[in-house]
Enzyme design. Structure first.
Site, short mmCIF file in Angstrom:
data_model
loop_
_atom_site.label_atom_id
_atom_site.label_comp_id
_atom_site.label_asym_id
_atom_site.label_seq_id
_atom_site.Cartn_x
_atom_site.Cartn_y
_atom_site.Cartn_z
N GLN A 108 0.84 -1.20 0.00
CA GLN A 108 0.00 0.00 0.00
C GLN A 108 0.88 1.25 0.00
O GLN A 108 1.66 1.48 0.94
CB GLN A 108 -0.94 0.03 1.21
CG GLN A 108 -2.10 0.99 0.92
CD GLN A 108 -2.84 1.50 2.13
OE1 GLN A 108 -2.22 1.82 3.13
NE2 GLN A 108 -4.16 1.62 2.03
N TYR A 188 -4.82 11.74 4.04
CA TYR A 188 -3.49 11.90 3.45
C TYR A 188 -3.54 12.50 2.04
O TYR A 188 -4.62 12.91 1.59
CB TYR A 188 -2.76 10.56 3.55
CG TYR A 188 -2.70 10.15 5.02
CD1 TYR A 188 -1.87 10.82 5.90
CD2 TYR A 188 -3.58 9.19 5.54
CE1 TYR A 188 -1.86 10.51 7.26
CE2 TYR A 188 -3.58 8.88 6.89
CZ TYR A 188 -2.71 9.54 7.75
OH TYR A 188 -2.72 9.26 9.09
N ARG A 232 -7.51 2.46 -2.69
CA ARG A 232 -8.32 2.45 -1.46
C ARG A 232 -8.84 3.85 -1.18
O ARG A 232 -8.07 4.81 -1.12
CB ARG A 232 -7.48 2.01 -0.27
CG ARG A 232 -8.32 1.96 1.00
CD ARG A 232 -7.56 1.30 2.11
NE ARG A 232 -8.39 0.29 2.71
CZ ARG A 232 -8.75 0.32 3.99
NH1 ARG A 232 -8.34 1.26 4.80
NH2 ARG A 232 -9.53 -0.63 4.47
N ARG A 333 -8.74 -4.73 12.29
CA ARG A 333 -8.54 -5.10 13.70
C ARG A 333 -8.68 -6.60 13.94
O ARG A 333 -7.88 -7.17 14.70
CB ARG A 333 -9.47 -4.27 14.59
CG ARG A 333 -9.04 -2.80 14.67
CD ARG A 333 -10.15 -1.88 15.10
NE ARG A 333 -11.25 -1.86 14.13
CZ ARG A 333 -12.35 -1.16 14.26
NH1 ARG A 333 -12.53 -0.41 15.34
NH2 ARG A 333 -13.30 -1.20 13.33
C1 LIG Z 1 -3.91 0.18 13.94
C2 LIG Z 1 -4.53 0.58 12.63
C3 LIG Z 1 -3.73 0.93 11.56
C4 LIG Z 1 -4.28 1.26 10.31
N1 LIG Z 1 -3.46 1.54 9.27
C5 LIG Z 1 -3.97 1.77 8.03
C6 LIG Z 1 -3.11 1.97 6.91
O1 LIG Z 1 -1.87 1.90 7.00
N2 LIG Z 1 -3.70 2.24 5.71
C7 LIG Z 1 -5.06 2.31 5.56
O2 LIG Z 1 -5.53 2.56 4.46
N3 LIG Z 1 -5.88 2.07 6.61
C8 LIG Z 1 -5.37 1.80 7.83
N4 LIG Z 1 -6.21 1.54 8.88
C9 LIG Z 1 -7.66 1.41 8.65
C10 LIG Z 1 -8.04 -0.06 8.50
O3 LIG Z 1 -7.45 -0.63 7.33
C11 LIG Z 1 -9.56 -0.26 8.45
O4 LIG Z 1 -10.08 0.57 7.44
C12 LIG Z 1 -10.27 0.05 9.75
O5 LIG Z 1 -9.59 -0.47 10.87
C13 LIG Z 1 -11.70 -0.50 9.72
O6 LIG Z 1 -11.66 -1.91 9.47
P1 LIG Z 1 -11.97 -2.97 10.64
O7 LIG Z 1 -13.34 -2.61 11.16
O8 LIG Z 1 -11.92 -4.32 10.00
O9 LIG Z 1 -10.92 -2.79 11.70
C14 LIG Z 1 -5.69 1.24 10.15
C15 LIG Z 1 -6.50 0.89 11.23
C16 LIG Z 1 -5.94 0.55 12.45
C17 LIG Z 1 -6.84 0.13 13.59
#
Ligand SMILES: Cc1cc2nc3c(=O)[nH]c(=O)nc-3n(C[C@H](O)[C@H](O)[C@H](O)COP(=O)(O)O)c2cc1C
Length: 376
Positions: A108, A188, A232, A333
């Site tokens: 990514q 971003y 994304r 998560r």
């Molecule tokens: C610790 C953490 C780091 C994340 N880092 C990124 C990232 O590097 N790039 C991105 O597009 N989204 C990032 N996200 C967003 C997640 O990819 C995701 O969209 C968000 O956690 C919701 O999905 P979930 O309900 O399955 O956790 C991050 C989320 C968390 C909790």
């Protein structure tokens, strides 16, 4: 004995699927997760990264944590890059072990833009689409700091940024990735261009807010072929995604109003025309089950593949795939705390919950220490 808590078996999640030119053996995608474990001045991934991704290689597809496309792109501490040769060598260790275990991984690509801070940039003021402070936080080596008013990018700055994405896309090939995902979500650089409150340019990049994203896509697709490039987006990103203190701030810039959404609609339609590999859509912050209507808006704009994300569990993931709205579902998560998430879905085993205090710090703790399911 296999237990099923609902009427549905796991079959839809375990069916193979094509996302552009990528072939996945199942539809359970690991979402990108910044884990801030590259605690070295070279910003290279380490053996911990290899172990962490190896543990999760049974995902249909791994989208790597966000990686910097250049030094100029940096805006968060301890995040690895994908521009130097040392980074390529280190990422190769990661992709090799994922492939040896039968997995697939895309990189990514990330540029923080105005969401950086002078502390990341040798004292230089960050650059963004316009000189408007995004009012965000940047995680610097000495802790979280409020963003500053950026300098508006010149045409030369834009050309440099687009070239940085191309270089990183080339380095991703050398590092053995299976493709790339362009990070156009969150707060971003690309999302700043798509945001009418942060992009107040009067040139072509302001008239068409998606133009910067399309230029990046075209450069990266020239390296990989469009079918191996995903994008994304998080068009619904708004104060609802943020802590209450942020929500109360006046003039919060990320608001999913119709003007903003219309820009995303146009971008998605144009990416689809170019044959993008997949659209990875982070939906609105769910208050209960995810709102499938929000995902359906984009399904209607796309002939290509759609990965749905945000708040899904086994049942809602089965539902969004069975309804034809998404081709795959990504989990963030849940993949932190359940390295064997695919197996747990297959056997309908219970899930562990991740500890937020180790999301971004902690070395191996909270990174490679979550066990696979232990049968009672
Ligand atoms: C610790 C953490 C780091 C994340 N880092 C990124 C990232 O590097 N790039 C991105 O597009 N989204 C990032 N996200 C967003 C997640 O990819 C995701 O969209 C968000 O956690 C919701 O999905 P979930 O309900 O399955 O956790 C991050 C989320 C968390 C909790």
């Amino acid at each position: 004995m296999i237990r099923h808590n609902g009427q549905q078996g796991p079959a839809p999640l375990l069916r193979p699927v094509g996302l552009g030119d990528l072939r996945l053996p199942n539809r359970v995608v690991m979402a990108p997760l910044t884990r801030a474990r590259a605690t070295n001045p070279e910003r290279t991934p380490t053996e911990l990264h290899a172990a962490y991704y190896a543990q999760r290689a049974s995902a249909g597809l791994i989208v790597s944590e966000s990686v910097w496309v250049s030094e100029r792109a940096v805006g968060f501490s301890n995040v690895p890059g994908l521009y130097s040769d040392a980074q390529v060598v280190a990422w190769r260790e990661v992709t090799d072990v994922v492939h040896a275990l039968g997995g697939r991984i895309v990189a990514q690509l990330w540029h923080a833009g105005a969401n950086s801070h002078p502390d990341h940039l040798g004292g230089r003021v960050p650059r963004g689409p316009s000189a408007v402070n995004p009012g965000e936080t940047s995680y610097t080596p000495t802790g979280p700091k409020p963003t500053v008013t950026p300098e508006a990018m010149t045409r030369a700055d834009i050309r440099c940024a687009v070239a940085d994405y191309r270089t990183a896309a080339e380095q991703a090939q050398r590092a053995g990735f299976d493709g790339v995902e362009i990070a156009a979500g969150g707060t971003y650089l690309i999302a700043q261009f798509l945001n009418p409150r942060l992009n107040q340019r009067t040139d072509v990049y302001g008239e068409r807010r998606g133009r910067f994203a399309l230029e990046v896509f075209d450069e990266v697709a020239a390296v990989w072929g469009a079918g191996r490039v995903g994008v994304r987006i998080s068009p619904f990103w708004s104060s609802r995604d943020r802590p209450v203190a942020d929500q109360q701030r006046a003039g919060y810039p990320y608001v999913a109003d119709e003007r903003t959404l219309a820009g995303y609609d146009e971008l998605v339609a144009q990416l689809d025309e170019r044959g993008l590999g997949f659209l990875h859509l982070r939906g609105p912050a769910p208050s209960g089950a995810p709102d499938l209507g929000a995902f359906a808006r984009y399904r209607a704009l796309l002939r290509g593949a759609l990965i749905a994300n945000h708040g899904f569990d086994r049942d809602s993931a089965i539902e969004v795939i069975e309804s034809g709205v998404a081709d795959a579902v990504s989990f963030a998560r849940p993949f932190i705390a359940n390295p064997d998430l695919v197996t747990r879905f297959a056997l309908d085993q219970s899930l562990a919950t991740s500890d937020p205090s180790t999301h971004y710090t902690g070395g191996r703790e909270g990174l490679v220490t979550y066990p696979i399911y232990a049968a009672p």
